[in-house]
Design a protein around this motif. Structure first.
Motif, mmCIF file in Angstrom:
data_model
loop_
_atom_site.group_PDB
_atom_site.id
_atom_site.type_symbol
_atom_site.label_atom_id
_atom_site.label_comp_id
_atom_site.label_asym_id
_atom_site.label_seq_id
_atom_site.Cartn_x
_atom_site.Cartn_y
_atom_site.Cartn_z
ATOM 1 N N GLU A 119 31.122 81.212 49.670
ATOM 2 C CA GLU A 119 31.822 79.929 49.876
ATOM 3 C C GLU A 119 32.625 79.575 48.631
ATOM 4 O O GLU A 119 32.207 79.867 47.513
ATOM 5 N N ILE A 120 33.808 78.969 48.860
ATOM 6 C CA ILE A 120 34.681 78.545 47.752
ATOM 7 C C ILE A 120 34.990 77.060 47.932
ATOM 8 O O ILE A 120 35.371 76.638 49.034
ATOM 9 N N HIS A 121 34.783 76.271 46.876
ATOM 10 C CA HIS A 121 35.113 74.840 46.915
ATOM 11 C C HIS A 121 35.758 74.416 45.601
ATOM 12 O O HIS A 121 35.592 75.087 44.578
ATOM 13 N N HIS A 122 36.386 73.244 45.638
ATOM 14 C CA HIS A 122 37.021 72.634 44.467
ATOM 15 C C HIS A 122 36.022 72.476 43.313
ATOM 16 O O HIS A 122 34.810 72.350 43.545
ATOM 17 N N SER A 123 36.557 72.450 42.106
ATOM 18 C CA SER A 123 35.675 72.441 40.932
ATOM 19 C C SER A 123 34.938 71.117 40.742
ATOM 20 O O SER A 123 34.040 71.028 39.925
ATOM 21 N N GLY A 124 35.272 70.074 41.537
ATOM 22 C CA GLY A 124 34.544 68.798 41.435
ATOM 23 C C GLY A 124 33.306 68.748 42.318
ATOM 24 O O GLY A 124 32.558 67.772 42.273
ATOM 25 N N LYS A 125 33.070 69.776 43.126
ATOM 26 C CA LYS A 125 31.912 69.729 44.048
ATOM 27 C C LYS A 125 30.620 69.794 43.257
ATOM 28 O O LYS A 125 30.447 70.641 42.399
ATOM 29 N N ARG A 126 29.674 68.855 43.572
ATOM 30 C CA ARG A 126 28.458 68.756 42.758
ATOM 31 C C ARG A 126 27.387 69.767 43.153
ATOM 32 O O ARG A 126 26.709 70.323 42.307
ATOM 33 N N ASP A 127 27.179 69.970 44.468
ATOM 34 C CA ASP A 127 26.051 70.818 44.900
ATOM 35 C C ASP A 127 26.508 72.248 45.186
ATOM 36 O O ASP A 127 27.635 72.489 45.613
ATOM 37 N N ALA A 128 25.616 73.200 44.936
ATOM 38 C CA ALA A 128 25.895 74.607 45.245
ATOM 39 C C ALA A 128 24.578 75.295 45.609
ATOM 40 O O ALA A 128 23.559 75.005 44.984
ATOM 41 N N PRO A 129 24.600 76.200 46.592
ATOM 42 C CA PRO A 129 25.728 76.459 47.494
ATOM 43 C C PRO A 129 25.979 75.259 48.397
ATOM 44 O O PRO A 129 25.160 74.341 48.463
ATOM 45 N N SER A 130 27.102 75.276 49.101
ATOM 46 C CA SER A 130 27.466 74.142 49.960
ATOM 47 C C SER A 130 26.431 73.972 51.073
ATOM 48 O O SER A 130 25.745 74.927 51.458
ATOM 49 N N GLY A 131 26.340 72.744 51.596
ATOM 50 C CA GLY A 131 25.442 72.482 52.724
ATOM 51 C C GLY A 131 25.792 73.381 53.907
ATOM 52 O O GLY A 131 24.911 73.823 54.646
#
Ligand SMILES: NC(=O)c1ccc[n+]([C@@H]2O[C@H](COP(=O)([O-])OP(=O)(O)OC[C@H]3O[C@@H](n4cnc5c(N)ncnc54)[C@H](OP(=O)(O)O)[C@@H]3O)[C@@H](O)[C@H]2O)c1
Length: 261
Positions: free
Chosen positions: A150-162
């Motif tokens: 998964e790839i998300h913007h650098s502001g995303k707090r949780d990893a991996p995504s829900g």
């Protein structure tokens, strides 16, 4: 409806989409430290409405005229706010991710017997159809490995995504995986029964999920790309329309919302 996380990336997108589609916004909630507290949505530059943005202590006032409370905030905020909203008898659509099991258990205890609520880690219609497609992956013979990127913007707090976690749950259920590797370094070969989930954080990407299925002589890659946050807002608004018509309390999913689609 009342929107919580109103000044955030998702909340503000949802408000704009809701206004464009004719929904009525009657309340807006943001974190108590937010500089936009006590400003209107118009003054905050979100949309042309004179609805005041209030802090979570004023939720009773913000939801008073709302049929549905829609929330994209943080796990801590949901843990504090959702029991209050459920006590007030307001229907809920919640999209926040990154909960601990304990946080989610407490929230479900507080909500499930009081009001109908839709919880989904991803409101995009395509992702929810993808969840269904993944159940067909049961038919691959043993010897095919599954990995999730998964790839998300650098502001995303949780990893991996829900969403990646949910994809992982479905794949583990149908393929019998018993553990998850969240990345590799050094001498660390893939073990039997191990699913891979890898998270990349870069730039402004709203969300990409890829499932790689590889056997000895072939590979399939299934990818969902969100072009913008509007896709999550659109799905959440379908959930708002659906939950508005529900009378039976309980926690529902986007699968329930989409029904026989
Ligand atoms: N289900 C889906 O389809 C979907 C899609 C995209 C994102 N998400 C999830 O939605 C959540 C929000 O994402 P985002 O990108 O919008 O994050 P974001 O831009 O950080 O927005 C979250 C907002 O909630 C605010 N907040 C914090 N505490 C609050 C409280 N007690 N009451 C009301 N608001 C509060 C935050 O304020 P501060 O910044 O001051 O803390 C922030 O403005 C994340 O968990 C994300 O993973 C879900």
């Amino acid at each position: 409806m009342c929107v919580a996380g109103a000044t955030g990336r998702m909340g503000s997108t949802l408000i704009r989409e809701a206004v464009a589609r004719g929904f009525r916004i009657v309340g807006a909630v943001a974190a108590k430290e937010d500089p936009n507290i006590n400003r209107t949505l118009r003054e905050a530059g979100i949309c042309d409405l004179d609805v005041r943005i209030v802090d979570p202590l004023r939720i009773p006032e913000a939801v008073k005229d709302a049929d549905v409370y829609v929330s994209f905030t943080t796990p801590e905020a949901e843990a504090a706010n959702l029991p209050v909203v459920a006590d007030l008898g307001k229907k809920i659509v919640m999209g926040t991710t990154g909960f601990t099991d304990e946080q989610m258990r407490k929230i479900k205890d507080a909500v499930s017997s009081r009001v109908p609520a839709v919880f989904s880690p991803n409101y995009a219609i395509g992702v929810n159809i993808l969840f269904r497609l993944l159940r067909m992956m049961k038919v691959f013979p043993a010897g095919y490995d599954f990995s999730i990127v998964e790839i998300h913007h650098s502001g995303k707090r949780d990893a991996p995504s829900g969403t990646a976690k949910k994809i992982g749950e479905i794949i583990s259920e149908v393929r019998g995986y018993t553990s998850i590797s969240y990345g590799r370094e050094g001498l660390n070969a893939r073990k039997p029964g191990e699913l891979e989930i890898l998270a990349v954080r870069a730039g402004g990407v709203p969300g990409v999920h890829e499932i790689i299925i590889a056997g000895p002589y072939e590979m399939i890659r299934i990818e969902h790309t969100a072009f913008s946050r509007s896709v999550f807002a659109q799905g959440a608004l379908y959930a708002v329309e659906w939950v508005y018509k529900q009378e039976r309390p309980g926690i529902y999913s986007m699968d329930d919302v989409l029904g026989g689609l």
